[in-house]
Design a protein around this motif. Sequence first.
Motif, PDB file in Angstrom:
ATOM      1  N   VAL A  12     -44.828 -16.010 108.811  1.00 14.96           N
ATOM      2  CA  VAL A  12     -43.861 -17.011 108.360  1.00 14.96           C
ATOM      3  C   VAL A  12     -43.099 -17.532 109.571  1.00 14.96           C
ATOM      4  CG1 VAL A  12     -42.077 -15.280 107.891  1.00 14.96           C
ATOM      5  CG2 VAL A  12     -42.042 -17.458 106.655  1.00 14.96           C
ATOM      6  N   GLN A  13     -42.649 -18.760 109.489  1.00 12.28           N
ATOM      7  CA  GLN A  13     -41.867 -19.329 110.579  1.00 12.28           C
ATOM      8  C   GLN A  13     -40.422 -18.863 110.511  1.00 12.28           C
ATOM      9  OE1 GLN A  13     -42.309 -23.611 110.381  1.00 12.28           O
ATOM     10  NE2 GLN A  13     -44.277 -23.547 111.435  1.00 12.28           N
ATOM     11  N   PRO A  14     -39.734 -18.870 111.638  1.00 13.97           N
ATOM     12  CA  PRO A  14     -38.306 -18.524 111.602  1.00 13.97           C
ATOM     13  C   PRO A  14     -37.552 -19.385 110.597  1.00 13.97           C
ATOM     14  CG  PRO A  14     -39.081 -18.613 113.856  1.00 13.97           C
ATOM     15  CD  PRO A  14     -40.216 -19.128 113.006  1.00 13.97           C
ATOM     16  N   GLY A  15     -36.673 -18.735 109.856  1.00 10.14           N
ATOM     17  CA  GLY A  15     -35.938 -19.410 108.794  1.00 10.14           C
ATOM     18  C   GLY A  15     -36.632 -19.364 107.452  1.00 10.14           C
ATOM     19  N   GLY A  16     -37.862 -18.913 107.432  1.00  9.34           N
ATOM     20  CA  GLY A  16     -38.628 -18.860 106.196  1.00  9.34           C
ATOM     21  C   GLY A  16     -38.326 -17.638 105.364  1.00  9.34           C
ATOM     22  N   SER A  17     -39.072 -17.498 104.270  1.00 11.89           N
ATOM     23  CA  SER A  17     -38.844 -16.421 103.316  1.00 11.89           C
ATOM     24  C   SER A  17     -40.151 -15.748 102.930  1.00 11.89           C
ATOM     25  CB  SER A  17     -38.178 -16.971 102.048  1.00 11.89           C
ATOM     26  OG  SER A  17     -36.924 -17.557 102.330  1.00 11.89           O
ATOM     27  N   LEU A  18     -40.038 -14.493 102.569  1.00 11.03           N
ATOM     28  CA  LEU A  18     -41.150 -13.730 102.015  1.00 11.03           C
ATOM     29  C   LEU A  18     -40.592 -12.773 100.982  1.00 11.03           C
ATOM     30  CD1 LEU A  18     -43.317 -12.640 105.107  1.00 11.03           C
ATOM     31  CD2 LEU A  18     -44.020 -14.209 103.292  1.00 11.03           C
ATOM     32  N   ARG A  19     -41.440 -12.389 100.045  1.00 12.77           N
ATOM     33  CA  ARG A  19     -41.064 -11.355  99.089  1.00 12.77           C
ATOM     34  C   ARG A  19     -42.126 -10.262  99.112  1.00 12.77           C
ATOM     35  NH1 ARG A  19     -40.269 -11.428  92.527  1.00 12.77           N
ATOM     36  NH2 ARG A  19     -42.558 -11.537  92.599  1.00 12.77           N
ATOM     37  N   LEU A  20     -41.673  -9.059  99.398  1.00 11.49           N
ATOM     38  CA  LEU A  20     -42.545  -7.890  99.373  1.00 11.49           C
ATOM     39  C   LEU A  20     -42.433  -7.194  98.025  1.00 11.49           C
ATOM     40  CD1 LEU A  20     -41.757  -6.340 102.884  1.00 11.49           C
ATOM     41  CD2 LEU A  20     -43.362  -8.171 102.293  1.00 11.49           C
ATOM     42  N   SER A  21     -43.545  -6.613  97.599  1.00  8.19           N
ATOM     43  CA  SER A  21     -43.579  -5.848  96.352  1.00  8.19           C
ATOM     44  C   SER A  21     -44.138  -4.469  96.622  1.00  8.19           C
ATOM     45  CB  SER A  21     -44.461  -6.549  95.314  1.00  8.19           C
ATOM     46  OG  SER A  21     -44.009  -7.848  95.041  1.00  8.19           O
ATOM     47  N   CYS A  22     -43.675  -3.516  95.848  1.00  7.99           N
ATOM     48  CA  CYS A  22     -44.165  -2.143  95.924  1.00  7.99           C
ATOM     49  C   CYS A  22     -44.243  -1.609  94.506  1.00  7.99           C
ATOM     50  CB  CYS A  22     -43.245  -1.294  96.783  1.00  7.99           C
ATOM     51  SG  CYS A  22     -43.635   0.477  96.766  1.00  7.99           S
ATOM     52  N   THR A  23     -45.446  -1.234  94.101  1.00  6.33           N
ATOM     53  CA  THR A  23     -45.664  -0.722  92.754  1.00  6.33           C
ATOM     54  C   THR A  23     -46.136   0.714  92.818  1.00  6.33           C
ATOM     55  OG1 THR A  23     -46.236  -2.931  91.959  1.00  6.33           O
ATOM     56  CG2 THR A  23     -46.928  -1.080  90.609  1.00  6.33           C
ATOM     57  N   THR A  24     -45.607   1.525  91.927  1.00  6.13           N
ATOM     58  CA  THR A  24     -46.014   2.922  91.870  1.00  6.13           C
ATOM     59  C   THR A  24     -46.070   3.366  90.417  1.00  6.13           C
ATOM     60  OG1 THR A  24     -45.575   5.132  92.766  1.00  6.13           O
ATOM     61  CG2 THR A  24     -43.666   3.825  92.107  1.00  6.13           C
ATOM     62  N   SER A  25     -46.300   4.648  90.219  1.00  7.10           N
ATOM     63  CA  SER A  25     -46.357   5.168  88.852  1.00  7.10           C
ATOM     64  C   SER A  25     -44.953   5.320  88.291  1.00  7.10           C
ATOM     65  CB  SER A  25     -47.069   6.510  88.847  1.00  7.10           C
ATOM     66  OG  SER A  25     -46.287   7.461  89.545  1.00  7.10           O
ATOM     67  N   GLY A  26     -44.871   5.391  86.984  1.00  9.94           N
ATOM     68  CA  GLY A  26     -43.577   5.551  86.359  1.00  9.94           C
ATOM     69  C   GLY A  26     -42.910   6.863  86.708  1.00  9.94           C
ATOM     70  N   SER A  27     -43.683   7.906  86.875  1.00 11.67           N
ATOM     71  CA  SER A  27     -43.102   9.218  87.181  1.00 11.67           C
ATOM     72  C   SER A  27     -42.421   9.212  88.544  1.00 11.67           C
ATOM     73  CB  SER A  27     -44.173  10.296  87.120  1.00 11.67           C
ATOM     74  OG  SER A  27     -45.181  10.043  88.080  1.00 11.67           O
ATOM     75  N   ILE A  28     -42.939   8.432  89.451  1.00 12.06           N
ATOM     76  CA  ILE A  28     -42.299   8.301  90.754  1.00 12.06           C
ATOM     77  C   ILE A  28     -41.141   7.325  90.686  1.00 12.06           C
ATOM     78  CG2 ILE A  28     -42.606   7.519  93.138  1.00 12.06           C
ATOM     79  CD1 ILE A  28     -43.822  10.241  92.566  1.00 12.06           C
ATOM     80  N   PHE A  29     -41.376   6.185  90.077  1.00 10.21           N
ATOM     81  CA  PHE A  29     -40.390   5.109  90.061  1.00 10.21           C
ATOM     82  C   PHE A  29     -39.098   5.560  89.394  1.00 10.21           C
ATOM     83  CE2 PHE A  29     -39.496   0.728  90.734  1.00 10.21           C
ATOM     84  CZ  PHE A  29     -38.690   0.313  89.695  1.00 10.21           C
ATOM     85  N   ASN A  30     -39.209   6.359  88.361  1.00 10.10           N
ATOM     86  CA  ASN A  30     -38.027   6.746  87.591  1.00 10.10           C
ATOM     87  C   ASN A  30     -37.309   7.981  88.129  1.00 10.10           C
ATOM     88  OD1 ASN A  30     -38.364   4.661  85.685  1.00 10.10           O
ATOM     89  ND2 ASN A  30     -39.927   5.866  84.638  1.00 10.10           N
ATOM     90  N   LYS A  31     -37.959   8.723  89.003  1.00  9.01           N
ATOM     91  CA  LYS A  31     -37.379   9.981  89.476  1.00  9.01           C
ATOM     92  C   LYS A  31     -37.017   9.957  90.955  1.00  9.01           C
ATOM     93  CE  LYS A  31     -39.823  12.807  86.065  1.00  9.01           C
ATOM     94  NZ  LYS A  31     -40.779  13.931  85.852  1.00  9.01           N
ATOM     95  N   TYR A  32     -37.483   8.987  91.675  1.00 10.12           N
ATOM     96  CA  TYR A  32     -37.254   8.918  93.109  1.00 10.12           C
ATOM     97  C   TYR A  32     -36.393   7.711  93.454  1.00 10.12           C
ATOM     98  CZ  TYR A  32     -40.812  12.466  94.092  1.00 10.12           C
ATOM     99  OH  TYR A  32     -41.513  13.634  94.174  1.00 10.12           O
ATOM    100  N   LEU A  33     -35.690   7.833  94.565  1.00 11.26           N
ATOM    101  CA  LEU A  33     -34.989   6.679  95.110  1.00 11.26           C
ATOM    102  C   LEU A  33     -35.992   5.835  95.882  1.00 11.26           C
ATOM    103  CD1 LEU A  33     -31.720   8.336  96.449  1.00 11.26           C
ATOM    104  CD2 LEU A  33     -32.058   7.108  94.302  1.00 11.26           C
ATOM    105  N   MET A  34     -35.997   4.554  95.603  1.00  8.68           N
ATOM    106  CA  MET A  34     -36.939   3.650  96.232  1.00  8.68           C
ATOM    107  C   MET A  34     -36.267   2.920  97.391  1.00  8.68           C
ATOM    108  SD  MET A  34     -39.584   4.284  94.430  1.00  8.68           S
ATOM    109  CE  MET A  34     -40.690   3.050  95.123  1.00  8.68           C
TER     110      MET A  34
END
Length: 119
Positions: A12-34
């Motif tokens: 991306v050029q300076p000043g631009g934007s991006l969105r990162l995603s991270c998907t995991t299992s529910g057992s991790i997502f609900n019990k761990y700090l992301m």
Amino acid sequence: QVQLVESGGGLVQPGGSLRLSCTTSGSIFNKYLMNWYRQSPGNPRELVAGFTPGGMPHYSHNVLGRFTISRDNTRNTVYLEMNDLKPEDTAVYYCNAWRSDSGNEHEYWGQGTQVTVSS
């Protein structure tokens, strides 16, 4: 086997934007700090953004006001919205899941996604 699957990196050029995603299992997502970390060549891995145990977002000083961490509990996904990107934001970005249980720490890492900010 625990998996944290990241996506959304790129060039991306300076000043631009991006969105990162991270998907995991529910057992991790609900019990761990992301969290989101990043590492650029020659530098240690640094915490960029994450959630407190109370669910509040927190940010490193050098991204505050430009990056936003959020989560979709229905998709077990955490996002990092990055705006006004600067060349110094260039790094491999890692999703991290962390918890402490009776003094024992547990954490998992994604494979990393490259973000390059350049004109």
